[in-house]
Design a protein around this motif. Sequence first.
Motif, PDB file in Angstrom:
ATOM      1  N   LYS A  54       0.858  -1.181   0.000  1.00 61.38           N
ATOM      2  CA  LYS A  54       0.000   0.000   0.000  1.00 61.38           C
ATOM      3  C   LYS A  54       0.893   1.230   0.000  1.00 61.38           C
ATOM      4  O   LYS A  54       1.694   1.434   0.914  1.00 61.38           O
ATOM      5  CB  LYS A  54      -0.918  -0.005   1.219  1.00 61.38           C
ATOM      6  CG  LYS A  54      -2.022   1.028   1.145  1.00 61.38           C
ATOM      7  CD  LYS A  54      -3.070   0.801   2.212  1.00 61.38           C
ATOM      8  CE  LYS A  54      -4.164   1.851   2.164  1.00 61.38           C
ATOM      9  NZ  LYS A  54      -4.890   1.853   0.892  1.00 61.38           N
ATOM     10  N   LEU A  58       1.510   5.499  -0.722  1.00 56.84           N
ATOM     11  CA  LEU A  58       0.978   6.858  -0.798  1.00 56.84           C
ATOM     12  C   LEU A  58       1.960   7.720  -1.568  1.00 56.84           C
ATOM     13  O   LEU A  58       3.121   7.845  -1.185  1.00 56.84           O
ATOM     14  CB  LEU A  58       0.775   7.434   0.603  1.00 56.84           C
ATOM     15  CG  LEU A  58       0.352   8.912   0.681  1.00 56.84           C
ATOM     16  CD1 LEU A  58      -1.001   9.138   0.009  1.00 56.84           C
ATOM     17  CD2 LEU A  58       0.313   9.387   2.140  1.00 56.84           C
ATOM     18  N   ILE A  65       2.546  11.531  -2.839  1.00 58.60           N
ATOM     19  CA  ILE A  65       2.150  12.939  -2.735  1.00 58.60           C
ATOM     20  C   ILE A  65       2.950  13.694  -3.790  1.00 58.60           C
ATOM     21  O   ILE A  65       4.150  13.933  -3.643  1.00 58.60           O
ATOM     22  CB  ILE A  65       2.413  13.488  -1.322  1.00 58.60           C
ATOM     23  CG1 ILE A  65       1.775  12.576  -0.277  1.00 58.60           C
ATOM     24  CG2 ILE A  65       1.865  14.907  -1.196  1.00 58.60           C
ATOM     25  CD1 ILE A  65       2.058  12.984   1.166  1.00 58.60           C
ATOM     26  N   SER A 125       1.898  11.635 -11.778  1.00 55.97           N
ATOM     27  CA  SER A 125       1.011  10.753 -11.015  1.00 55.97           C
ATOM     28  C   SER A 125       0.304   9.751 -11.921  1.00 55.97           C
ATOM     29  O   SER A 125       0.210   8.559 -11.596  1.00 55.97           O
ATOM     30  CB  SER A 125      -0.024  11.584 -10.246  1.00 55.97           C
ATOM     31  OG  SER A 125       0.603  12.385  -9.276  1.00 55.97           O
ATOM     32  N   ALA A 159      -2.114   1.945  -4.715  1.00 59.98           N
ATOM     33  CA  ALA A 159      -1.530   3.280  -4.602  1.00 59.98           C
ATOM     34  C   ALA A 159      -2.604   4.351  -4.466  1.00 59.98           C
ATOM     35  O   ALA A 159      -3.622   4.326  -5.155  1.00 59.98           O
ATOM     36  CB  ALA A 159      -0.651   3.579  -5.808  1.00 59.98           C
ATOM     37  N   THR A 160      -2.360   5.296  -3.570  1.00 63.85           N
ATOM     38  CA  THR A 160      -3.208   6.469  -3.388  1.00 63.85           C
ATOM     39  C   THR A 160      -2.402   7.695  -3.773  1.00 63.85           C
ATOM     40  O   THR A 160      -1.240   7.823  -3.382  1.00 63.85           O
ATOM     41  CB  THR A 160      -3.678   6.586  -1.929  1.00 63.85           C
ATOM     42  OG1 THR A 160      -4.483   5.453  -1.591  1.00 63.85           O
ATOM     43  CG2 THR A 160      -4.494   7.858  -1.707  1.00 63.85           C
ATOM     44  N   LYS A 199      -2.113  11.968  -4.009  1.00 65.42           N
ATOM     45  CA  LYS A 199      -2.570  13.257  -3.529  1.00 65.42           C
ATOM     46  C   LYS A 199      -1.740  14.354  -4.179  1.00 65.42           C
ATOM     47  O   LYS A 199      -0.511  14.277  -4.207  1.00 65.42           O
ATOM     48  CB  LYS A 199      -2.462  13.342  -2.001  1.00 65.42           C
ATOM     49  CG  LYS A 199      -3.368  12.358  -1.258  1.00 65.42           C
ATOM     50  CD  LYS A 199      -4.845  12.623  -1.551  1.00 65.42           C
ATOM     51  CE  LYS A 199      -5.742  11.594  -0.887  1.00 65.42           C
ATOM     52  NZ  LYS A 199      -7.176  11.837  -1.175  1.00 65.42           N
ATOM     53  N   GLY A 214      -2.205  15.489   1.452  1.00 64.24           N
ATOM     54  CA  GLY A 214      -1.432  14.259   1.516  1.00 64.24           C
ATOM     55  C   GLY A 214      -1.049  13.908   2.942  1.00 64.24           C
ATOM     56  O   GLY A 214      -1.138  12.750   3.359  1.00 64.24           O
ATOM     57  N   THR A 239      -4.038  12.639   4.835  1.00 65.34           N
ATOM     58  CA  THR A 239      -4.336  11.257   4.447  1.00 65.34           C
ATOM     59  C   THR A 239      -3.436  10.281   5.184  1.00 65.34           C
ATOM     60  O   THR A 239      -3.880   9.241   5.668  1.00 65.34           O
ATOM     61  CB  THR A 239      -4.156  11.082   2.925  1.00 65.34           C
ATOM     62  OG1 THR A 239      -5.058  11.966   2.239  1.00 65.34           O
ATOM     63  CG2 THR A 239      -4.431   9.648   2.495  1.00 65.34           C
ATOM     64  N   PHE A 240      -2.155  10.640   5.289  1.00 61.94           N
ATOM     65  CA  PHE A 240      -1.216   9.778   6.007  1.00 61.94           C
ATOM     66  C   PHE A 240      -1.553   9.712   7.492  1.00 61.94           C
ATOM     67  O   PHE A 240      -1.590   8.629   8.091  1.00 61.94           O
ATOM     68  CB  PHE A 240       0.210  10.298   5.827  1.00 61.94           C
ATOM     69  CG  PHE A 240       1.236   9.545   6.632  1.00 61.94           C
ATOM     70  CD1 PHE A 240       1.742   8.348   6.180  1.00 61.94           C
ATOM     71  CD2 PHE A 240       1.674  10.037   7.863  1.00 61.94           C
ATOM     72  CE1 PHE A 240       2.676   7.640   6.928  1.00 61.94           C
ATOM     73  CE2 PHE A 240       2.608   9.341   8.614  1.00 61.94           C
ATOM     74  CZ  PHE A 240       3.100   8.133   8.143  1.00 61.94           C
ATOM     75  N   TRP A 284       0.361   2.377   5.742  1.00 62.07           N
ATOM     76  CA  TRP A 284       1.167   2.644   4.552  1.00 62.07           C
ATOM     77  C   TRP A 284       2.482   1.873   4.599  1.00 62.07           C
ATOM     78  O   TRP A 284       3.187   1.876   5.597  1.00 62.07           O
ATOM     79  CB  TRP A 284       1.446   4.138   4.417  1.00 62.07           C
ATOM     80  CG  TRP A 284       0.197   4.947   4.389  1.00 62.07           C
ATOM     81  CD1 TRP A 284      -0.321   5.726   5.398  1.00 62.07           C
ATOM     82  CD2 TRP A 284      -0.745   5.029   3.321  1.00 62.07           C
ATOM     83  NE1 TRP A 284      -1.509   6.278   5.016  1.00 62.07           N
ATOM     84  CE2 TRP A 284      -1.802   5.871   3.737  1.00 62.07           C
ATOM     85  CE3 TRP A 284      -0.797   4.479   2.035  1.00 62.07           C
ATOM     86  CZ2 TRP A 284      -2.888   6.176   2.930  1.00 62.07           C
ATOM     87  CZ3 TRP A 284      -1.889   4.778   1.226  1.00 62.07           C
ATOM     88  CH2 TRP A 284      -2.911   5.616   1.668  1.00 62.07           C
ATOM     89  N   VAL A 327       5.918   5.678   1.359  1.00 63.26           N
ATOM     90  CA  VAL A 327       5.459   7.019   0.985  1.00 63.26           C
ATOM     91  C   VAL A 327       6.475   7.624   0.029  1.00 63.26           C
ATOM     92  O   VAL A 327       7.684   7.604   0.307  1.00 63.26           O
ATOM     93  CB  VAL A 327       5.306   7.938   2.219  1.00 63.26           C
ATOM     94  CG1 VAL A 327       4.954   9.359   1.784  1.00 63.26           C
ATOM     95  CG2 VAL A 327       4.234   7.407   3.168  1.00 63.26           C
TER      96      VAL A 327
END
Length: 239
Positions: free
Chosen positions: A2, A4, A6, A13, A27-28, A30, A36, A39-40, A47, A50
């Motif tokens: 998972k 993240l 930013i 992106s 993947a997420t 921001k 971002g 979200t974290f 996560w 990052v």
Amino acid sequence: MKLLMIEDNVSVSEMMEMFFSKEGWDATFKLDGKEGLETFLACPDEWDIVTLDLNLPSMDGMQICREMRKVSATVPIIMLTAKDSESDQVIGLEIGADDYVTKPFSPLTLIARIKALHRRADLLTTDPVKTAAEEAFDIVTKHFKLSTKTREVYIDDYLIEGLTPKEFELLYTLSKNPKQVFSREQLLSLVWDYQYYGDERTVDAHIKKLRQKIETSGRQLIQTVWGVGYKFDDAGDES
């Protein structure tokens, strides 16, 4: 995994979303720094990696990295920096980033860095169910104890807190080979799992932060061998 990311560049992106999808990663993305970070912080333990751009709207990458490290000393952070910002790269490592990738970058390069960092962090993941034998320390010297299972380091029974994944791996590599002198190139290969092509600032920045944290115990066990590199020497520190 998972992840993240930013990153305020939409094209970057979108490109990385395709590559992450091919790897099967969740993947997420921001685009805004503050968003971002929020979200974290909503669930920092979920996560695995990052990736953090240095220049972001509303809050820059340096600020975000500092805030992340306040709540998680273990999440691996890769900072994305401009190619000519050497000082930013060093500062980023000093405040807690585990690695950096310079822009413009190849997607395959970033993927390789993520895999290497995650692989090293995964080797040190704590098993939720531990036997008495697993709780034992891997390294015990006169003043020093380290456990890869619990990720705990004690100096004279004083717990050293806030070690990042790379700082822990660096300390583990040095301490399991006491008095052996490692060059910066050797440490780059052993700890980072790939070549930095002579970028020795990475090792120096991590050693500096690691020493600052160790000094809270009243001892300094990592010694500089001038012109060569670094070594761990417990017996030589009687302060």
